[in-house]
Scaffold this motif. Structure first.
Motif, PDB file in Angstrom:
ATOM      1  N   THR A  45      34.996  14.282  52.969  1.00 28.06           N
ATOM      2  CA  THR A  45      35.381  14.125  54.377  1.00 28.06           C
ATOM      3  C   THR A  45      36.846  14.459  54.594  1.00 28.06           C
ATOM      4  N   ASN A  46      37.623  14.478  53.526  1.00 24.71           N
ATOM      5  CA  ASN A  46      39.063  14.772  53.583  1.00 24.71           C
ATOM      6  C   ASN A  46      39.853  13.701  54.329  1.00 24.71           C
ATOM      7  N   LYS A  47      39.255  12.524  54.543  1.00 27.18           N
ATOM      8  CA  LYS A  47      39.977  11.420  55.180  1.00 27.18           C
ATOM      9  C   LYS A  47      40.436  10.435  54.116  1.00 27.18           C
ATOM     10  N   TYR A  48      41.489   9.730  54.408  1.00 30.15           N
ATOM     11  CA  TYR A  48      42.061   8.703  53.534  1.00 30.15           C
ATOM     12  C   TYR A  48      42.469   9.288  52.178  1.00 30.15           C
ATOM     13  N   ARG A  49      43.024  10.487  52.217  1.00 26.18           N
ATOM     14  CA  ARG A  49      43.486  11.146  51.001  1.00 26.18           C
ATOM     15  C   ARG A  49      44.862  10.624  50.611  1.00 26.18           C
ATOM     16  N   TYR A  50      45.117  10.588  49.311  1.00 28.79           N
ATOM     17  CA  TYR A  50      46.416  10.161  48.792  1.00 28.79           C
ATOM     18  C   TYR A  50      47.487  11.162  49.209  1.00 28.79           C
ATOM     19  N   HIS A  51      48.639  10.632  49.638  1.00 31.72           N
ATOM     20  CA  HIS A  51      49.805  11.445  49.974  1.00 31.72           C
ATOM     21  C   HIS A  51      51.050  10.773  49.418  1.00 31.72           C
ATOM     22  N   CYS A  52      52.009  11.560  49.055  1.00 35.92           N
ATOM     23  CA  CYS A  52      53.327  11.073  48.647  1.00 35.92           C
ATOM     24  C   CYS A  52      54.332  12.029  49.268  1.00 35.92           C
ATOM     25  N   LEU A  53      55.195  11.484  50.122  1.00 32.03           N
ATOM     26  CA  LEU A  53      56.115  12.311  50.908  1.00 32.03           C
ATOM     27  C   LEU A  53      57.424  11.567  51.135  1.00 32.03           C
ATOM     28  N   PRO A  54      58.461  12.265  51.578  1.00 28.62           N
ATOM     29  CA  PRO A  54      59.664  11.565  52.044  1.00 28.62           C
ATOM     30  C   PRO A  54      59.370  10.838  53.364  1.00 28.62           C
ATOM     31  N   ASN A  55      60.137   9.758  53.626  1.00 27.48           N
ATOM     32  CA  ASN A  55      60.049   9.132  54.948  1.00 27.48           C
ATOM     33  C   ASN A  55      60.766  10.037  55.950  1.00 27.48           C
ATOM     34  N   SER A  56      60.741   9.681  57.219  1.00 30.13           N
ATOM     35  CA  SER A  56      61.230  10.589  58.264  1.00 30.13           C
ATOM     36  C   SER A  56      62.724  10.886  58.185  1.00 30.13           C
ATOM     37  N   ASN A  57      63.527  10.016  57.585  1.00 28.17           N
ATOM     38  CA  ASN A  57      64.956  10.325  57.474  1.00 28.17           C
ATOM     39  C   ASN A  57      65.350  10.754  56.060  1.00 28.17           C
ATOM     40  N   HIS A  58      64.367  11.064  55.245  1.00 31.32           N
ATOM     41  CA  HIS A  58      64.583  11.622  53.903  1.00 31.32           C
ATOM     42  C   HIS A  58      65.389  10.708  52.991  1.00 31.32           C
ATOM     43  N   THR A  59      65.215   9.394  53.114  1.00 37.72           N
ATOM     44  CA  THR A  59      65.953   8.461  52.248  1.00 37.72           C
ATOM     45  C   THR A  59      65.067   7.806  51.203  1.00 37.72           C
ATOM     46  N   LYS A  60      63.740   7.893  51.361  1.00 36.82           N
ATOM     47  CA  LYS A  60      62.805   7.268  50.422  1.00 36.82           C
ATOM     48  C   LYS A  60      61.597   8.171  50.240  1.00 36.82           C
ATOM     49  N   LEU A  61      60.986   8.043  49.077  1.00 42.67           N
ATOM     50  CA  LEU A  61      59.673   8.650  48.876  1.00 42.67           C
ATOM     51  C   LEU A  61      58.647   7.545  49.073  1.00 42.67           C
ATOM     52  N   VAL A  62      57.577   7.868  49.775  1.00 42.45           N
ATOM     53  CA  VAL A  62      56.560   6.864  50.078  1.00 42.45           C
ATOM     54  C   VAL A  62      55.179   7.412  49.737  1.00 42.45           C
ATOM     55  N   GLU A  63      54.298   6.501  49.308  1.00 43.71           N
ATOM     56  CA  GLU A  63      52.920   6.893  49.015  1.00 43.71           C
ATOM     57  C   GLU A  63      51.979   6.078  49.891  1.00 43.71           C
ATOM     58  N   PHE A  64      50.828   6.678  50.221  1.00 40.73           N
ATOM     59  CA  PHE A  64      49.888   6.055  51.142  1.00 40.73           C
ATOM     60  C   PHE A  64      48.590   6.841  51.140  1.00 40.73           C
ATOM     61  N   CYS A  65      47.561   6.245  51.690  1.00 37.83           N
ATOM     62  CA  CYS A  65      46.303   6.955  51.961  1.00 37.83           C
ATOM     63  C   CYS A  65      46.360   7.339  53.440  1.00 37.83           C
ATOM     64  N   LEU A  66      46.438   8.616  53.723  1.00 40.17           N
ATOM     65  CA  LEU A  66      46.540   9.079  55.106  1.00 40.17           C
ATOM     66  C   LEU A  66      45.297   8.657  55.873  1.00 40.17           C
ATOM     67  N   ASN A  67      45.488   7.976  57.004  1.00 38.08           N
ATOM     68  CA  ASN A  67      44.341   7.415  57.732  1.00 38.08           C
ATOM     69  C   ASN A  67      43.680   8.419  58.673  1.00 38.08           C
ATOM     70  N   SER A  68      43.916   9.691  58.446  1.00 35.71           N
ATOM     71  CA  SER A  68      43.232  10.730  59.218  1.00 35.71           C
ATOM     72  C   SER A  68      42.933  11.891  58.268  1.00 35.71           C
ATOM     73  N   THR A  69      42.398  12.937  58.804  1.00 33.85           N
ATOM     74  CA  THR A  69      42.092  14.117  57.994  1.00 33.85           C
ATOM     75  C   THR A  69      43.389  14.733  57.488  1.00 33.85           C
ATOM     76  N   ARG A  70      43.373  15.229  56.267  1.00 31.65           N
ATOM     77  CA  ARG A  70      44.565  15.882  55.716  1.00 31.65           C
ATOM     78  C   ARG A  70      44.962  17.068  56.582  1.00 31.65           C
ATOM     79  N   TYR A  71      46.225  17.423  56.536  1.00 29.76           N
ATOM     80  CA  TYR A  71      46.768  18.482  57.369  1.00 29.76           C
ATOM     81  C   TYR A  71      46.737  19.811  56.617  1.00 29.76           C
ATOM     82  N   GLY A  72      46.403  20.878  57.318  1.00 34.73           N
ATOM     83  CA  GLY A  72      46.538  22.228  56.778  1.00 34.73           C
ATOM     84  C   GLY A  72      47.892  22.769  57.196  1.00 34.73           C
ATOM     85  N   THR A  73      48.471  23.644  56.396  1.00 32.73           N
ATOM     86  CA  THR A  73      49.833  24.085  56.651  1.00 32.73           C
ATOM     87  C   THR A  73      49.926  25.606  56.775  1.00 32.73           C
TER      88      THR A  73
END
Length: 199
Positions: A44-72
């Motif tokens: 389903t491509n929902k609730y996929r693991y992600h690890c990214l910077p936070n919005s101000n680029h001061t931390k790396l954060v991990e989470f299960c994205l609560n929507s469909t993964r994004y295409g780029t």
């Protein structure tokens, strides 16, 4: 830092988000982290693991994205990285590092481990500087600044209006009292004259 039962999620996100020291650098470690957080691996491509910077680029954060993964797909010929916004959305930003660790083709957001420059952050403790620019954050900051300046100007104009209104009201009150005193003085003088004439 890893996500375990005794680690609390970061506040102010609409789903559980955990701070980490590093994001998994390859597919195998990405899948291990996904299992640890109990993220989905189904089709389903929902609730996929992600690890990214936070919005101000001061931390790396991990989470299960609560929507469909994004295409780029590319924008203006460039392939962007992602950050996690405070609202839980993924925002794109331009990866500008010249070390060839930036995206160079279409990818899904849960495959970002292929592009290590997308994990660069501003670490305040050691002064490391990221080469990433997030145009949505600077636009948000500008909008907040404009709103604040507008609010301050409105309050100043409101205060000046109230002061002018009260000043006029006070001036009218003094003028009314002065006329009344003059009438009373004139009546007293007339009474005095009549009394003197009556003698």
């Amino acid at each position: 830092m890893t996500c375990t039962d005794d680690v609390l999620p970061l506040p102010n996100y609409p789903f559980n988000v955990y701070e980490v020291e590093d994001c998994p650098p390859n597919k195998d470690q990405w899948e291990i982290a996904s299992e640890r957080l109990h993220c989905s691996t189904d089709n389903t491509n929902k609730y996929r693991y992600h690890c990214l910077p936070n919005s101000n680029h001061t931390k790396l954060v991990e989470f299960c994205l609560n929507s469909t993964r994004y295409g780029t797909p590319p924008i203006d010929g460039e392939f962007d990285c992602y950050v996690l916004s405070g609202t839980g959305d993924l925002n794109r930003y331009t990866c500008m590092n010249a070390s060839n660790g930036c995206p160079d083709s279409f990818y899904f957001s849960d495959e970002i481990y292929k592009y290590p420059d997308c994990f660069l952050i501003n670490k305040t403790s050691d002064g490391a500087i990221s080469t990433c620019t997030d145009s949505s954050d600077s636009q948000e900051t500008f909008q907040i600044a404009v709103t604040c300046v507008t609010a301050v100007i409105f309050v100043i104009v409101l205060l000046i209006s109230v002061i002018c209104f009260l000043g006029r009201r006070r001036k009218k009150g003094k003028q009314g009292r002065g006329k009344q005193e003059k009438i009373e003085i004139d009546e007293d003088e007339e009474t005095r004259e009549k009394l003197m004439q009556g003698r």
